[in-house]
Structure formats: C-alpha cells, structure tokens
Design an enzyme around this catalytic site. Structure first.
Site, PDB file in Angstrom:
ATOM      1  N   LYS A  33     -19.600 -58.035  39.855  1.00  0.00           N
ATOM      2  CA  LYS A  33     -20.592 -56.952  39.702  1.00  0.00           C
ATOM      3  C   LYS A  33     -21.855 -57.260  40.515  1.00  0.00           C
ATOM      4  O   LYS A  33     -22.364 -56.405  41.240  1.00  0.00           O
ATOM      5  CB  LYS A  33     -20.954 -56.814  38.211  1.00  0.00           C
ATOM      6  N   ASN A  34     -22.349 -58.482  40.355  1.00  0.00           N
ATOM      7  CA  ASN A  34     -23.645 -58.790  40.952  1.00  0.00           C
ATOM      8  C   ASN A  34     -23.558 -59.015  42.454  1.00  0.00           C
ATOM      9  O   ASN A  34     -24.577 -59.249  43.105  1.00  0.00           O
ATOM     10  CB  ASN A  34     -24.288 -59.975  40.237  1.00  0.00           C
ATOM     11  N   ARG A 106     -30.529 -51.635  36.446  1.00  0.00           N
ATOM     12  CA  ARG A 106     -31.700 -52.323  36.939  1.00  0.00           C
ATOM     13  C   ARG A 106     -31.486 -52.875  38.341  1.00  0.00           C
ATOM     14  O   ARG A 106     -32.430 -53.001  39.125  1.00  0.00           O
ATOM     15  CB  ARG A 106     -32.028 -53.456  35.966  1.00  0.00           C
ATOM     16  N   ASP A 130     -35.221 -55.166  29.996  1.00  0.00           N
ATOM     17  CA  ASP A 130     -33.830 -55.170  29.593  1.00  0.00           C
ATOM     18  C   ASP A 130     -33.788 -55.490  28.113  1.00  0.00           C
ATOM     19  O   ASP A 130     -34.818 -55.809  27.538  1.00  0.00           O
ATOM     20  CB  ASP A 130     -33.091 -56.260  30.368  1.00  0.00           C
ATOM     21  N   ASP A 321     -26.003 -66.220  32.532  1.00  0.00           N
ATOM     22  CA  ASP A 321     -24.952 -65.276  32.151  1.00  0.00           C
ATOM     23  C   ASP A 321     -23.791 -65.953  31.406  1.00  0.00           C
ATOM     24  O   ASP A 321     -23.000 -65.291  30.745  1.00  0.00           O
ATOM     25  CB  ASP A 321     -24.417 -64.547  33.392  1.00  0.00           C
TER      26      ASP A 321
END
Ligand code: EPU
Length: 433
Positions: A33-34, A106, A130, A321
């Site tokens: 994803k990142n 974000r 967040d 994470d």
C-alpha cells in the site's frame, strides 16, 4: 440493549474469527500500500500510459485513483489481470486535491511535490490527524520551501506556488517517509542537484526512486540516509511499467498469524531483507523463519512464545506498523514485554480492544507493559485503524470462543483479502453481516 449502528438494515460486514491452527500452506503477499499510493502520485509528473503490476486490491488504491482522476490522471484495473493498474496521465492537470478525498486518505499529501514540480502551483487540503494522533506536515513544507516553493494556508487548504524549483541541500529533522517522498518527487524536476540528508530509507521509498529513475529521473543513494537527486527537464520523463514492491506489513501479518496459531507457512513474495528486524524479533519469541527464493518460510512448533522488549524506530528499525502485531503476540507470551512507540505516541488505542479479550496491558505515555496471560477469550472488538484491525484478527485466531471484529473498513483500506488468505491456510475465519 444493542445500540450499534451496524444493526440497521444495511449491516456492515464484520470479521468472525475462532481459535485456529496449526496453519499450513502458502500465502502470497501483494504489493505494498505505502508504495503503490506514492507511485500513483508520481504519474502526475509525466503524460502518457503507465502500467503498475503487483497492485494490491485494497480500498486506498481506489481512493487514490479517485483523487488523481479529479486532477486528470485516470486509472482502471486491467480486466484480464486483476493485479495490474492501467493509468493514463492525460496531460491536462487540475492541481487541486479536495478535502473530501484528502480526508479519506492521508497519503494524498504526496501529490503536493509532484504537482508543484509539474504545474508550479498546487492547492491541497490540509490532511487531518489519524486515529493514532497528530500527524503534522511541517517537514514536507520546509523541504519544499528549500526547493523554492512558497505556501499559504487558507481555509483549510495549502496553497503552494513556485516560479521554478531549484535544487537545494536539505537535512530532515527526522527521517519522515512522506516528507522524503514529497521532496524527492519535487526535486526530480528542479533545476540542479538536491541532497536530502537524514532521508527515510524504507523499501517503499527505494521502490518510488526506482520507479522515478525508470521514468528518466536521476536519483542516487537509494536505501541510504542520503539521497542525491539530479533535476532533469520534464521532457526527459516518460511513463513506464513497474511491479510494486511486496508489502512487508501484510507479510508480517501472515507471519504473526503463524506465531499465534503454530504451523508452517510459505509467505510467498515476502522479502527477508526488508523485514530483518521483524524476523529477528519473531525468532527471539521462538518463531523460526528461513528465507527462500520465492519468499520466507515461517514455522512455529507450539511452544509458548517468549516475551521481549521492543521499540519502534524508522527503517531499518522495528516499524511502527508491526507493533500492534507484536503487542498481540505478547499478550499470550511467557513473561512481561515492554513496547515503546517512538513515532506515534497515540498509537495504542487498540490496547483497550485487546483488554476486552482478556489481555493484561498497561500503557504509560508511549510505553506499553504487556504481561502474558495463558489465553485470550473471544469478544466483540472494533478495529481502530488498518494495522490494529489486522492485529485484532490475529488475536481472534488465538482466543477461545468467537471474536467479532467490526469497523473492518479500516482493514480493507490496507489488506488484500486478509480473511480469504488466512482461511486458505486453515484459519477458522469468515466475513459475516
Ligand atoms: N512528522 C512530523 N512532521 C512532518 C512529517 C512527519 O512531525 O512533516 C512526524 C509524524 O508525526 C510521525 C513521524 O514524523 O510522528 C513519522 O511520520 P512519517 O512522515 O514518517 O509517516 P507518514 O509518511 O505520515 C508513513 C506510512 C505509515 C507509517 C509511517 C511510519 C504511508 C501512506 N504511511 O506515514 O503507514 O506508519 O510512514 O513508517 O506511507 C499504515 O500503513 O497503516 C501507516 C500508518
């Protein structure tokens, strides 16, 4: 009385997990994803057709696609290859990122650098905080200012402009992932060389730099704390095909599931060299792993996990994470573990949810003291964010009875069929309404 809004006619889905194990087989890890979100933003830099493969089927890719579509870059999944995202930069760019989309994702702040480089102006909604606390963007703005941009904050929007970006020597106060990415993408088209010291070194940033280099950018020092970007004219950039780097956090989640449930699983696509600290910590807890050509083989033999202390740090340190996964494993480990969060002090909200399952955790500021209990008991819990949601799923696979996890839209933002993949390994898990 049940007051949960999900008991309305349109009940959102939840995840139902039961104690499982041992897990066996293999699971493939999709792209990160990142990484993919930043690669998508980078397509703003040059017109034409792009092909991204190994793209995860996650909600955030759709949201980023909507944001870019509003600016003039379209994207669609290739019907014949579901992991391939076909993007087209039409060349007509509207340099504005509206509030309703930035609020949902974000990571959209990373359009700021490429928009400034490409259009000389940008109007981007200020990203909010967040669920795990404040997330300022001062380092993004300071870095872009060094390259010749000016900013005004007006009605919740950052209004940016430049008469032409120029190279600069920039030292980040902290190796921020997003700030590094924004500065690199702007510097690619700046006049002259840029040096970014104390740059973030995450594999996803190296992936972004590799993507930009294949487009025609000139970036050196990837994976090191100093990045050198030699600005090129926009005419030197071209669209490319690129495979997204595998997701180390999704990989870590399947490994944590093996640690929780025992068994032996090949995590296909996982790159041991991107997860050294995590694999080391798992080994200290008693979970073995062997890097292989196709991925990482993880096995756990049913002995009780051992506690340890761990602190989160920028890459190559132990990633924030991963932390909810390790806290979850520590809840049933032998002994007491102290977990220190150095990136996001507020990122402990899921602790209350783990306590609902019977975990013995005390938090004090940015520390959590986790005292292992003999077992967790299933309960209803809520996913407060992407990673915490995944960790609660892992907890549900260890807990007696049933664990029902709600607010799983958070999980869907970052996980590509987490439930299906775990079920394919033998986990007793399903999505229910
Ligand atoms: N920070 C500042 N000022 C800035 C930028 C960051 O003070 O201008 C602080 C942040 O508040 C935080 C620390 O620096 O305390 C690290 O922030 P960073 O900029 O490195 O994080 P990010 O780019 O906002 C990315 C990931 C996060 C991941 C962090 C840290 C994306 C889209 N997000 O966020 O991933 O936790 O790096 O590794 O790449 C997730 O995937 O669930 C997630 C939250």
């Amino acid at each position: 009385m049940v007051t949960d809004s999900s008991y309305s006619a349109e009940r959102p889905e939840r995840i139902l997990a039961r104690r499982s194990g041992p897990l066996h087989g293999e699971v493939s890890v999709p792209g990160a994803k990142n990484a993919v979100l930043k690669l998508m933003a980078a397509t703003l830099l040059a017109d034409g057709h792009y092909e991204l493969s190994n793209v995860p089927g996650i909600a955030d890719v759709g949201t980023m696609g909507e944001l870019l579509a509003a600016m003039g870059v379209t994207s669609r999944i290739d019907p014949a290859r579901p992991d391939v995202l076909l993007m087209e930069n039409t060349g007509v760019i509207t340099p504005e990122a509206p509030y309703d989309l930035v609020e949902r994702i974000r990571a959209s702040i990373v359009v700021l650098g490429p928009l400034l480089a490409r259009c000389g102006v940008a109007r981007v909604s200020m990203p909010g905080g967040d669920d795990f606390g404040k997330r300022p963007i001062d380092m993004h703005l300071k870095g872009l200012e060094s390259l010749g941009a000016t900013f005004e904050l007006r009605r919740g929007y950052i209004e940016a402009r430049t008469d032409g970006l120029h190279g600069a020597d920039i030292t980040l106060d902290f190796p921020s992932v997003g700030a590094t990415e924004n500065i690199v993408m702007a510097a690619v088209l700046a006049k002259g060389p840029t040096v970014i010291d104390n740059a973030a070194r995450e594999p996803e940033i190296a992936d972004l730099c590799a993507f930009l280099n294949s487009m025609g950018a000139v970036i050196e020092g990837m994976g090191s704390p100093t990045l050198y970007v030699h600005g090129v004219p926009q005419s030197d950039l071209r669209p490319v095909q690129h495979a997204v780097v595998p997701d180390r956090v999704q990989a870590a989640t399947y490994m944590a599931a093996v640690a929780a449930c025992q068994g032996e699983v090949l995590v296909r696509g996982a790159r041991a060299e991107h997860m050294e600290m995590y694999l080391r910590r798992l080994r200290e807890m008693g979970v073995q792993s062997t890097p292989q050509n196709e991925g990482v083989l993880v096995y756990s033999d049913g002995r009780r996990l051992r506690s340890l202390d761990v602190q989160t740090l920028p890459y190559p340190g132990f990633a924030t994470d991963y932390k909810p996964l390790v806290v979850t494993l520590l809840t049933v480990a032998d002994g007491v573990g102290i977990v220190t969060e150095n990136l996001y002090p507020g990122r402990f909200r899921y602790v209350e949810e783990l306590q609902r399952l019977g975990a013995d955790i005390r938090t004090d500021g940015h520390h959590a003291v986790v005292r292992g209990v003999s077992s967790l008991d299933g309960a209803q819990v809520r996913a407060p964010d992407i990673r915490a949601g995944a960790a609660l799923v892992v907890a549900g696979l260890m807990a007696s009875g049933e664990t029902v996890i709600s607010d799983i839209h958070h999980v869907d933002r970052g996980y590509d069929d987490l439930v299906g993949r775990l079920a394919s390994l033998g986990a007793d898990i399903e999505r229910v309404r």
